[in-house]
Design an enzyme around this catalytic site. Structure first.
Site, PDB file in Angstrom:
ATOM      1  N   LYS A 113      13.088 129.074 123.677  1.00  0.00           N
ATOM      2  CA  LYS A 113      14.478 129.425 123.997  1.00  0.00           C
ATOM      3  C   LYS A 113      14.536 130.515 125.042  1.00  0.00           C
ATOM      4  O   LYS A 113      15.438 130.548 125.865  1.00  0.00           O
ATOM      5  CB  LYS A 113      15.219 129.862 122.726  1.00  0.00           C
ATOM      6  CG  LYS A 113      15.491 128.691 121.806  1.00  0.00           C
ATOM      7  CD  LYS A 113      16.551 129.002 120.785  1.00  0.00           C
ATOM      8  CE  LYS A 113      16.907 127.743 120.009  1.00  0.00           C
ATOM      9  NZ  LYS A 113      17.774 128.003 118.868  1.00  0.00           N
ATOM     10  N   LYS A 195      13.750 113.726 122.444  1.00  0.00           N
ATOM     11  CA  LYS A 195      14.491 113.533 121.200  1.00  0.00           C
ATOM     12  C   LYS A 195      15.990 113.413 121.488  1.00  0.00           C
ATOM     13  O   LYS A 195      16.481 113.959 122.490  1.00  0.00           O
ATOM     14  CB  LYS A 195      14.195 114.657 120.201  1.00  0.00           C
ATOM     15  CG  LYS A 195      14.908 115.956 120.473  1.00  0.00           C
ATOM     16  CD  LYS A 195      14.935 116.850 119.234  1.00  0.00           C
ATOM     17  CE  LYS A 195      15.931 117.976 119.487  1.00  0.00           C
ATOM     18  NZ  LYS A 195      16.304 118.768 118.375  1.00  0.00           N
ATOM     19  N   LYS A 198      22.258 116.671 121.136  1.00  0.00           N
ATOM     20  CA  LYS A 198      23.667 116.788 121.524  1.00  0.00           C
ATOM     21  C   LYS A 198      23.842 117.539 122.822  1.00  0.00           C
ATOM     22  O   LYS A 198      24.864 117.406 123.480  1.00  0.00           O
ATOM     23  CB  LYS A 198      24.471 117.465 120.414  1.00  0.00           C
ATOM     24  CG  LYS A 198      23.980 118.852 120.117  1.00  0.00           C
ATOM     25  CD  LYS A 198      24.862 119.533 119.135  1.00  0.00           C
ATOM     26  CE  LYS A 198      24.252 120.809 118.627  1.00  0.00           C
ATOM     27  NZ  LYS A 198      23.077 120.658 117.805  1.00  0.00           N
TER      28      LYS A 198
HETATM   29  P1  ATP Z   1      20.185 120.777 120.555  1.00  0.00           P
HETATM   30  O1  ATP Z   1      20.786 119.738 121.432  1.00  0.00           O
HETATM   31  O2  ATP Z   1      20.820 122.117 120.680  1.00  0.00           O
HETATM   32  O3  ATP Z   1      18.682 120.779 120.601  1.00  0.00           O
HETATM   33  P2  ATP Z   1      20.148 119.170 118.220  1.00  0.00           P
HETATM   34  O4  ATP Z   1      21.164 118.084 118.218  1.00  0.00           O
HETATM   35  O5  ATP Z   1      18.785 118.776 118.624  1.00  0.00           O
HETATM   36  O6  ATP Z   1      20.611 120.381 119.078  1.00  0.00           O
HETATM   37  P3  ATP Z   1      19.667 121.125 116.160  1.00  0.00           P
HETATM   38  O7  ATP Z   1      20.856 121.983 115.968  1.00  0.00           O
HETATM   39  O8  ATP Z   1      18.486 121.672 116.918  1.00  0.00           O
HETATM   40  O9  ATP Z   1      20.168 119.737 116.774  1.00  0.00           O
HETATM   41  O10 ATP Z   1      19.126 120.606 114.773  1.00  0.00           O
HETATM   42  C1  ATP Z   1      19.906 120.375 113.620  1.00  0.00           C
HETATM   43  C2  ATP Z   1      19.085 119.584 112.628  1.00  0.00           C
HETATM   44  O11 ATP Z   1      19.003 118.226 113.048  1.00  0.00           O
HETATM   45  C3  ATP Z   1      17.640 120.071 112.498  1.00  0.00           C
HETATM   46  O12 ATP Z   1      17.264 119.991 111.142  1.00  0.00           O
HETATM   47  C4  ATP Z   1      16.830 119.117 113.337  1.00  0.00           C
HETATM   48  O13 ATP Z   1      15.502 118.961 112.846  1.00  0.00           O
HETATM   49  C5  ATP Z   1      17.646 117.826 113.174  1.00  0.00           C
HETATM   50  N1  ATP Z   1      17.566 116.991 114.353  1.00  0.00           N
HETATM   51  C6  ATP Z   1      18.038 117.283 115.577  1.00  0.00           C
HETATM   52  N2  ATP Z   1      17.809 116.289 116.435  1.00  0.00           N
HETATM   53  C7  ATP Z   1      17.156 115.330 115.735  1.00  0.00           C
HETATM   54  C8  ATP Z   1      16.628 114.036 116.082  1.00  0.00           C
HETATM   55  N3  ATP Z   1      16.738 113.559 117.307  1.00  0.00           N
HETATM   56  N4  ATP Z   1      16.035 113.314 115.105  1.00  0.00           N
HETATM   57  C9  ATP Z   1      15.919 113.788 113.855  1.00  0.00           C
HETATM   58  N5  ATP Z   1      16.392 114.995 113.470  1.00  0.00           N
HETATM   59  C10 ATP Z   1      16.994 115.761 114.389  1.00  0.00           C
END
Ligand code: ATP
Ligand code: LTN
Length: 331
Positions: A113, A195, A198
């Site tokens: 980060k 991955k 959002k």
């Molecule tokens: P960002 O876009 O800010 O990285 P994000 O959508 O990846 O956000 P986080 O807030 O980092 O989401 O994660 C929230 C939860 O969702 C965590 O427990 C993370 O492990 C899970 N998660 C996020 N993206 C995925 C994914 N693509 N597949 C499975 N689990 C996910």
């Protein structure tokens, strides 16, 4: 009785990837009806980066409603908002007092980060894992379901708990990680090497749980695949198809082999049409329940109950911690 905790950040839309982790928690609850479930919306963690106050308020409420809409049993779950239980900050600070800066600077998520934030970063991004340790250690937790990204933070939590116990006497239970492989990592629909996230600037890369039916179906139809035309699971050679198989599997509950067998003679188009139907059929009822919950006053009742339950446990623990450390007056 075994106790489990998980925290989720209220940081915007909820993608199919986030949904898979929520579903995991719901499944854990179904499989372990005698566990005590604590789930909190980690709003204090969310403000480690700048937030718009109106959006943050909405996100907190929406995420809480989403958990209930996804099938958590509100009678068996203590769902609460982190900032409404001030002992999280209190124990987080104590954790900072026994965590050398070097240990926090070594956290991979902090390092990642730190390079991403162009305008300088807040101190709280560094101390975040100490707050997370506080979140867990307040409640004599047995299990913490964690994804890959949080394993290191849980390891730090265990180290801090052991350090405190050996310095001040037995105070904290040492929590175990609960690593689950259901709902594996969901990848981006237009670049299956990344991955699903959002914060991806291209909305075609993800499905939001709240997207309307046509959008959901089109996203699946337009998902990137390959030109081989045969359906099987191989993340290296066929990342796109493997990702769609993963999505199919986590939503239907069928294992990948069964799905591959079912579609051995099918075209990608037939497979995608079925998957589009399955995903839409899963999400539309969730959206309906979600909208009902947001409109009713059930959500506030659940959050009040969760807060009161958490405060009771957390107050006892923080008083014990202060006592062991010799702060405040002798009682
Ligand atoms: P960002 O876009 O800010 O990285 P994000 O959508 O990846 O956000 P986080 O807030 O980092 O989401 O994660 C929230 C939860 O969702 C965590 O427990 C993370 O492990 C899970 N998660 C996020 N993206 C995925 C994914 N693509 N597949 C499975 N689990 C996910
Ligand atoms: N850091 C986690 C959210 C989180 C958490 C917790 C998870 C904060 N405190 C305590 C489990 C237990 C995340 O960003 N996914």
């Amino acid at each position: 009785m075994k106790r489990l905790i998980t925290g989720v950040q209220p940081s915007g839309i909820i993608t199919l990837g986030n949904y898979s982790t929520i579903k995991n928690v719901v499944k854990l609850q179904k499989d372990n009806p005698d566990f005590d479930f604590l789930i909190f919306i980690a709003d204090l963690h969310a403000i480690t980066v700048n937030q718009d106050r109106t959006k943050l308020r909405q996100n907190i409420r929406n995420l809480a409603a989403m958990y209930i809409a996804c099938g958590l049993d509100p009678k068996k779950t203590h769902l609460f908002i982190q900032s409404e239980v001030p002992m999280h900050n209190q124990l987080g600070y104590v954790m900072e007092c026994i965590a050398p800066i070097g240990e926090l600077e070594r956290m991979t998520q902090y390092k990642d980060k730190k390079v991403k934030q162009v305008n300088g970063i807040n101190t709280s991004l560094l101390t975040y894992p100490a707050l997370m340790a506080g979140d867990i250690l307040l409640y004599d937790i047995d299990f913490v379901p964690v994804g890959d990204d949080q394993k290191q933070h849980l390891e730090l939590t265990r180290n801090l708990a052991e350090r405190f116990n050996s310095r001040f006497g037995e105070t904290f239970k040492i929590p175990e990680p609960l690593i689950s492989n259901v709902g594996a990592r969901i990848m981006s629909l237009n670049d299956p090497h990344k991955k699903m996230s959002k914060s991806d600037p291209n909305p075609k890369s993800y499905i939001s749980v709240l997207d309307d039916e046509n959008i959901i179906k089109n996203r699946i139809r337009q998902a990137v695949t390959d030109s081989e035309g045969v359906i099987y699971y191989d993340v290296e050679k066929k990342p796109g198809i493997s990702n769609l198989l993963n999505i199919y599997s986590f939503i239907s509950g069928d294992d990948i082999n069964t799905i591959v067998e079912k579609y051995q003679n099918a075209t990608y188009q037939q497979f995608k049409e079925d998957l589009a139907e399955i995903v839409a059929n899963e999400l539309i009822p969730v959206q309906k329940r979600y909208n009902e919950i947001l409109k009713s006053d059930i959500l506030d009742q659940i959050l009040d109950e969760g807060r009161d339950y958490a405060i009771k446990l957390a107050y006892k623990k923080i008083m014990k911690v202060y006592h062991k450390m010799g702060i405040g007056r002798k009682r």
